[in-house]
Write an enzyme that holds these catalytic residues in place. Structure first.
Site, mmCIF file in Angstrom:
data_model
loop_
_atom_site.group_PDB
_atom_site.id
_atom_site.type_symbol
_atom_site.label_atom_id
_atom_site.label_comp_id
_atom_site.label_asym_id
_atom_site.label_seq_id
_atom_site.Cartn_x
_atom_site.Cartn_y
_atom_site.Cartn_z
ATOM 1 N N HIS A 46 4.391 -15.869 -42.520
ATOM 2 C CA HIS A 46 3.499 -15.418 -43.580
ATOM 3 C C HIS A 46 4.192 -15.627 -44.921
ATOM 4 O O HIS A 46 5.377 -15.330 -45.057
ATOM 5 C CB HIS A 46 3.199 -13.924 -43.435
ATOM 6 C CG HIS A 46 2.428 -13.557 -42.209
ATOM 7 N ND1 HIS A 46 1.150 -13.044 -42.257
ATOM 8 C CD2 HIS A 46 2.754 -13.612 -40.893
ATOM 9 C CE1 HIS A 46 0.724 -12.793 -41.029
ATOM 10 N NE2 HIS A 46 1.687 -13.125 -40.188
ATOM 11 N N ARG A 107 6.924 -22.441 -40.441
ATOM 12 C CA ARG A 107 8.200 -22.245 -41.126
ATOM 13 C C ARG A 107 8.890 -23.588 -41.421
ATOM 14 O O ARG A 107 9.474 -23.784 -42.484
ATOM 15 C CB ARG A 107 9.124 -21.369 -40.273
ATOM 16 C CG ARG A 107 10.483 -21.098 -40.919
ATOM 17 C CD ARG A 107 11.393 -20.334 -39.980
ATOM 18 N NE ARG A 107 10.963 -18.956 -39.828
ATOM 19 C CZ ARG A 107 11.488 -17.923 -40.484
ATOM 20 N NH1 ARG A 107 12.468 -18.114 -41.346
ATOM 21 N NH2 ARG A 107 11.056 -16.696 -40.274
ATOM 22 N N TYR A 214 -2.169 -16.370 -35.805
ATOM 23 C CA TYR A 214 -2.712 -16.984 -37.024
ATOM 24 C C TYR A 214 -2.541 -18.493 -36.999
ATOM 25 O O TYR A 214 -1.753 -19.048 -36.234
ATOM 26 C CB TYR A 214 -2.073 -16.392 -38.278
ATOM 27 C CG TYR A 214 -0.559 -16.365 -38.315
ATOM 28 C CD1 TYR A 214 0.177 -17.432 -38.835
ATOM 29 C CD2 TYR A 214 0.138 -15.250 -37.849
ATOM 30 C CE1 TYR A 214 1.554 -17.397 -38.894
ATOM 31 C CE2 TYR A 214 1.528 -15.216 -37.901
ATOM 32 C CZ TYR A 214 2.233 -16.282 -38.421
ATOM 33 O OH TYR A 214 3.602 -16.247 -38.470
ATOM 34 N N ASP A 293 18.997 -11.817 -44.086
ATOM 35 C CA ASP A 293 19.393 -11.247 -42.799
ATOM 36 C C ASP A 293 20.892 -11.014 -42.694
ATOM 37 O O ASP A 293 21.332 -10.248 -41.837
ATOM 38 C CB ASP A 293 18.949 -12.165 -41.650
ATOM 39 C CG ASP A 293 17.478 -12.004 -41.305
ATOM 40 O OD1 ASP A 293 16.819 -11.128 -41.898
ATOM 41 O OD2 ASP A 293 16.986 -12.750 -40.431
#
Length: 383
Positions: A46, A107, A214, A293
């Protein structure tokens, strides 16, 4: 003194965003990536208005708009009967209310767009960091291929298993959360035989598991699902393992026919551990600083993990521009002071897995603009 040399370890979405944003501000930024070459890795992602504003700053917004799917709504549905639990307006509403589009993309396509925007020589592949030494006036980096580099500042954008984090804080494995995510990307044409109206963007919820679904292309010819399913143990020597339709059918037994159709539509399924860390005591030390991360890994349940890394990159570039890279420690303190509260809140909501299950106002996430939000002074920031 010439331009400060900035080395970025890891050319994922956060790292490449940092390189582009820093270069835009006049810094010399070089990426060191352990992979031997670019590959269309990952699956769906997203890209909310909070990230699209950063793409706008980089001049990449039109290409993103042309590449991604533009869902009109995020639907949350009940696992068995498909009842709508939440209907969050996106599409034109997002543009008006939050100042940019909401996209779902692959991605790998998103990553390729940013990699292609980097100037020649800015990205060096096959550079796996094995040692680094903050020598006071500079930092020495050593890579597995025997080469070395010297930088004034080193940014660790190297993910949940960050070598930078280990260097700064010692070896500590991330914590397995007791949940796995199954992922599958497949041609949307495989759904035609089921004769059902599949949503552009939907999350199916039951009490202990979910499935997020999605499209990942503007043409809506690729569909994607990712799950969150309890699993007691995980072999931490494995980054992921193959899964199967049989395993999916068992995990989602009794779920709505639309979910069963998704499982029937594809055979290439992988399974990944969902990992976390406790909040770190520091994000920087000396000439070293981390983002994404590397310093705040989170469950993917808000679809904001990469967004937080990209926002970190933008705030770090802003802090270095405001303060000047010569005073890197003040710049790093300013960066952390202006990211810690937001990153921690997203980490907590992602952990709790409550995001958009019910109708709620997502403007605190989507309406955020990293370039205009008033800066908080480090001394008055939450520790």
């Amino acid at each position: 003194m010439g331009k400060p040399r900035i080395a970025i370890v890891g050319a994922g979405l956060g790292g490449i965003a940092a390189a582009l944003l820093l270069r835009q501000e006049g810094f010399e930024a070089t990426l060191y990536e352990q992979a031997p070459a670019f590959a269309r890795l990952g699956a769906g992602i997203h890209v909310g208005p909070n990230v699209m504003k950063i793409m706008r700053r980089l001049g990449l917004e039109p290409a993103m708009e042309a590449m991604g799917s533009h869902p009109d709504y995020w639907y949350s549905r009940n696992w068995d009967d498909g009842a709508v639990l939440a209907q969050i307006p996106l599409g034109d509403y997002a543009r008006r209310a939050y100042g940019a589009s909401y996209l779902t993309v692959h991605r790998g396509d998103f990553h390729r767009l940013m990699v292609d925007a980097a100037p020649a020589g800015a990205l060096r592949y096959d550079k796996r960091l094995v040692a680094l030494e903050d020598r006071g006036p500079d930092v020495a980096l050593r890579f597995a291929d025997g080469t070395e580099a010297v930088a004034d500042i080193v940014i660790g954008a190297d993910g949940v298993n960050s070598v930078m984090r280990e260097h700064m804080l010692g070896a500590e494995a991330p914590r397995y959360t007791g949940y796995v995510g199954h992922r599958a990307v497949f041609p949307a044409s495989a759904l035609a035989r089921f004769g059902m109206p599949f949503d552009q963007c939907v999350k199916w919820w039951s009490e202990d598991r979910h499935m997020m679904v999605y499209y990942v292309t503007e043409r809506q010819d690729e569909y994607y699902y990712v799950t969150g399913v309890p699993q007691a143990e995980w072999d931490m020597t494995k980054a992921w393992v193959p899964s199967s339709q049989e395993e999916m059918r068992e995990a989602f037994a009794g779920y709505h026919p639309m979910v069963q159709a998704l499982i029937d539509a594809c055979t290439e399924i992988t399974k990944w551990p969902l990992l976390e860390r406790d909040p770190l005591p520091l994000w920087s030390r000396g000439r070293l600083v981390m983002l994404g991360d590397a310093c705040h890994p989170m469950k993917p349940h808000m679809a904001q993990g990469a967004a937080m890394a990209i926002e970190d990159a933008a705030m770090l570039a802003r802090a270095l521009t405001v303060v000047g890279a010569e005073d890197h420690e003040t710049a790093f303190a300013l960066y952390r002071a202006n990211r810690i509260e937001r990153a921690s809140r997203v980490q907590k909501v992602s952990h709790d897995n409550t995001w958009l299950r019910d109708n709620e106002d997502p403007s605190w996430v989507f309406g955020y603009d990293v370039f205009t939000v008033p800066l908080v002074e480090p001394a008055r920031a939450a520790a």
